[in-house]
Design an enzyme around this catalytic site. Sequence first.
Site, mmCIF file in Angstrom:
data_model
loop_
_atom_site.group_PDB
_atom_site.id
_atom_site.type_symbol
_atom_site.label_atom_id
_atom_site.label_comp_id
_atom_site.label_asym_id
_atom_site.label_seq_id
_atom_site.Cartn_x
_atom_site.Cartn_y
_atom_site.Cartn_z
ATOM 1 C CG PHE A 1 -0.729 -11.043 -0.017
ATOM 2 C CD1 PHE A 1 -2.087 -11.185 -0.247
ATOM 3 C CD2 PHE A 1 -0.205 -9.757 0.074
ATOM 4 C CE1 PHE A 1 -2.922 -10.068 -0.381
ATOM 5 C CE2 PHE A 1 -1.027 -8.639 -0.054
ATOM 6 C CZ PHE A 1 -2.382 -8.796 -0.279
ATOM 7 C CG ASP B 1 6.813 -9.463 -2.848
ATOM 8 O OD1 ASP B 1 7.251 -8.557 -2.108
ATOM 9 O OD2 ASP B 1 5.610 -9.572 -3.137
ATOM 10 C CE LYS C 1 3.533 -5.454 3.930
ATOM 11 N NZ LYS C 1 2.288 -5.038 4.548
HETATM 12 N N1 PMP Z 1 4.017 -8.323 -1.329
HETATM 13 C C1 PMP Z 1 4.073 -8.811 -0.080
HETATM 14 C C2 PMP Z 1 5.043 -9.910 0.228
HETATM 15 C C3 PMP Z 1 3.260 -8.283 0.938
HETATM 16 O O1 PMP Z 1 3.324 -8.780 2.171
HETATM 17 C C4 PMP Z 1 2.369 -7.236 0.606
HETATM 18 C C5 PMP Z 1 1.465 -6.603 1.660
HETATM 19 N N2 PMP Z 1 1.097 -7.383 2.718
HETATM 20 C C6 PMP Z 1 2.336 -6.772 -0.705
HETATM 21 C C7 PMP Z 1 3.177 -7.333 -1.656
HETATM 22 C C8 PMP Z 1 1.400 -5.671 -1.128
HETATM 23 O O2 PMP Z 1 1.788 -4.461 -0.565
HETATM 24 P P1 PMP Z 1 0.758 -3.219 -0.539
HETATM 25 O O3 PMP Z 1 -0.320 -3.577 0.420
HETATM 26 O O4 PMP Z 1 1.609 -2.076 -0.109
HETATM 27 O O5 PMP Z 1 0.254 -3.073 -1.933
#
Ligand code: PMP
Length: 461
Positions: free
Chosen positions: A152, A260, A289
């Site tokens: 994700f 990521d 986050k």
């Molecule tokens: N990358 C990862 C690994 C995530 O877990 C998330 C959010 N769950 C995101 C990207 C996207 O982050 P945002 O919701 O702040 O756009």
Amino acid sequence: MKTLNERTLKHSPAPGGQSALWSRREASVSRALYHYTRIFADRAKGAVLWDTQGKRYLDFAGGIGTLNVGHCHPRVVAAIKEQAERFLHTCFHVAPYEGYVRVCEHLTKVAPGNFPKKAVLLSTGAEAVENAVKIARRYTGREGIVAFNLSFHGRTLMALTLTGKEKPYRDGFGPYAPEVYHSPYPYPYRTPAGVSADKAGAYALERLNELFEVKVDPKRVAAMIVEPVLGEGGFVVPTPDFLPGLRKLCDRHGIVLIFDEVQTGFGRTGTMFAGEHAGVVPDLMTVAKSLGGGLPLSGVVGKAKIMDAVSPGGLGGTYGGNPLACAAALAVFEIFEEENLLKRAQAIGRLIEKRFKAWERRFDFVGEARGLGAMQALELVAEPKTKAPLPEDIMRSILDQCADRGLIILKAGLYNNVLRSLAPLVASDQEVEEGLDILESVLSGLRVKANNGHRSSSVKR
Ligand code: PMP
């Protein structure tokens, strides 16, 4: 067939006294927004959240892994207040401010790698991913991007294209961005027939080499983006050979390796970044986050020569690195040092892992207890032999019962059958145990009846 939202929104009544708020939400907010709980928040502190009726909950979600320093950490709140008195916004492109520079200094210091680094700040995880892809393309002059199944990466178009799960994220939003290629992520609990758990990484690396043979010449690939541990994909920890294998492939073919670390970063796994466990240094890293302690802040950090490949004006945005968010992040960095949160993450991880492993032995429906540091999960199955996932309605009822008894906990995974703990790292042992006691009481009461040949009884004898 009913969609996930139609089923889940109507499943359980809102906690007492909150149904009026819930009706207003249904009348005025798009149904496209999913809810893990039906709790309307009133206030929160540390690892605890109170709803509008004053009911107390242990929060093992932490805003989906956003609150490693806990809700409303006093230092974060003080930093935001102090910044709010000075200025709220100038736009870094118009009148730069020291807070932004200081966050980048911190990021370049804590990011792994013994080479000059630079960073750029944005607001969301998805934006960080978008920017990392842009930077890698500009640096290499290539177009292809490799991502992994079950990943994700966010909900903007490129991030969504990279995301390796169709429903509900990508469903009906195409066409997606071109030149994105997916390859399997090692999933030791669910390997293809004939592949043992310890060979999950080797299998995934073979598939990646095959992708390079049949789909895309690696010389056309700008970047590979990978979560060092799957977040939304169900806290899947790859076998130890996988990330080093990716590093080798990237080095061989001149591909930019992007980790990521949006969900895994900032101490979640007991090190500052999850990639450190594998001893692999990425070229670029996306962070978000828990960096902002509750405020929207994200970034890309990595090799200076790659970060500087983009010409001036090529990156940025109105809100990226907002002054309040930067002030909060600077407090987060201090808190990590002063409260030794990495050690704390390891201790919390051990506490949770011990109980989860005991449940894996005790309950048939706990297919696997797994995780890294304080990133711990339980994969629940209807039948241990076939590993058929525990059905969605039972997962929903587990989450609802936990909330009823005062625990907020989330699910994840390809089949939404993984319970995951993202408890703030400031939670006391007592709070962690209290949350685990609630979860245990819910799991102990669970009866998975053999009514269709796929479900078995629940308690191991
Ligand atoms: N990358 C990862 C690994 C995530 O877990 C998330 C959010 N769950 C995101 C990207 C996207 O982050 P945002 O919701 O702040 O756009």
